[in-house]
Design a protein around this motif. Structure first.
Motif, short mmCIF file in Angstrom:
data_model
loop_
_atom_site.label_atom_id
_atom_site.label_comp_id
_atom_site.label_asym_id
_atom_site.label_seq_id
_atom_site.Cartn_x
_atom_site.Cartn_y
_atom_site.Cartn_z
N GLU A 78 -9.78 -0.17 7.30
CA GLU A 78 -10.92 -0.56 6.47
C GLU A 78 -10.97 -2.08 6.30
O GLU A 78 -12.04 -2.68 6.40
N ARG A 122 -8.30 -0.30 -6.22
CA ARG A 122 -7.93 0.70 -5.22
C ARG A 122 -6.55 1.23 -5.59
O ARG A 122 -5.56 0.49 -5.49
N VAL A 161 0.85 -1.19 0.00
CA VAL A 161 0.00 0.00 0.00
C VAL A 161 0.89 1.24 0.00
O VAL A 161 1.97 1.23 0.59
N LEU A 162 0.43 2.30 -0.63
CA LEU A 162 1.15 3.56 -0.53
C LEU A 162 1.26 3.93 0.95
O LEU A 162 0.26 3.86 1.68
N ARG A 220 4.84 -0.35 4.46
CA ARG A 220 4.03 -0.26 3.26
C ARG A 220 3.34 -1.58 2.93
O ARG A 220 2.65 -1.69 1.95
N SER A 233 1.25 6.58 2.59
CA SER A 233 0.32 7.61 3.06
C SER A 233 -1.07 7.06 3.34
O SER A 233 -1.86 7.69 4.04
N ALA A 234 -1.38 5.87 2.82
CA ALA A 234 -2.72 5.30 2.98
C ALA A 234 -2.74 4.03 3.83
O ALA A 234 -3.80 3.45 4.02
N ILE A 235 -1.59 3.62 4.34
CA ILE A 235 -1.52 2.29 4.97
C ILE A 235 -2.44 2.16 6.18
O ILE A 235 -3.12 1.15 6.34
N GLU A 236 -2.48 3.17 7.05
CA GLU A 236 -3.32 3.05 8.25
C GLU A 236 -4.80 3.03 7.89
O GLU A 236 -5.57 2.28 8.47
N ARG A 237 -5.21 3.84 6.94
CA ARG A 237 -6.61 3.88 6.52
C ARG A 237 -7.02 2.55 5.88
O ARG A 237 -8.05 1.97 6.23
N VAL A 238 -6.20 2.04 4.97
CA VAL A 238 -6.51 0.77 4.31
C VAL A 238 -6.51 -0.37 5.34
O VAL A 238 -7.40 -1.23 5.32
N GLU A 293 -4.49 3.05 -4.11
CA GLU A 293 -3.48 3.07 -3.04
C GLU A 293 -2.88 1.69 -2.81
O GLU A 293 -1.87 1.56 -2.12
#
Length: 160
Positions: free
Chosen positions: A94, A136, A83-84, A111, A86-91, A138
């Motif tokens: 989810e 997705r 995952v990018l 990552r 910058s998006a790892i915690e959000r992904v 990210e």
């Protein structure tokens, strides 16, 4: 030239605490009387030690060990998802919120996600990835492997 194995970290557990934990790992419903009898101490002492292990966080919770196959969840798949950053915690959050995800870890490269998914069939796994992984931007890469044979599972906790 072989090197001697590093000593195990000292967790501050006494032999008594270790013995109690080993019994509870095998049978989390063991009574204080059963614990006391097996390790040769009083019931009050067994209760005090277990309560101390809970208070210190060594025992996080007592839980039922569920056999997923008895619930029809026979498709056990492991995903390594890149995952990018910058998006790892959000992904991660989810995916963790999905009932099919039984464990999820953010790995040290910051990552990668290591995800264990339990579904009823390959078709239900495919539906899961269509809903939560595919398309997705990210997510930049996915490595996917389905469990062939379980040789050993961790002590305590869910038998997944």
């Amino acid at each position: 030239m072989s090197h001697p194995a590093a000593p195990a970290p000292d967790l501050g557990l006494s032999k008594l605490d270790s013995a109690l934990l080993n019994i509870l790992i095998k049978d989390g419903r063991a009574s204080f009387a059963d614990l006391a009898r097996q390790v040769g101490i009083s019931r009050a002492h067994a209760r005090a030690r277990v309560q101390a292990l809970q208070a210190s966080g060594v025992i996080e919770l007592f839980a039922a060990v569920i056999n997923p196959e008895k619930l029809g969840q026979v498709n056990s798949t492991f995903l390594d998802i890149v995952v990018l950053p910058s998006a790892i915690e959000r992904v991660a959050q989810e995916l963790a919120d999905c009932p099919e995800v039984v464990s999820l870890y953010i790995m040290s490269d910051l990552r990668s996600l290591h995800v264990h998914v339990l579904t009823e069939s390959p078709a239900s796994f495919e539906a899961f990835v269509h809903r939560h992984v595919f398309n997705r931007p990210e997510i930049t890469a996915v490595d996917c492997k389905t469990l062939l044979t379980r040789v050993k599972n961790r002590r305590g906790g869910a038998r997944l």
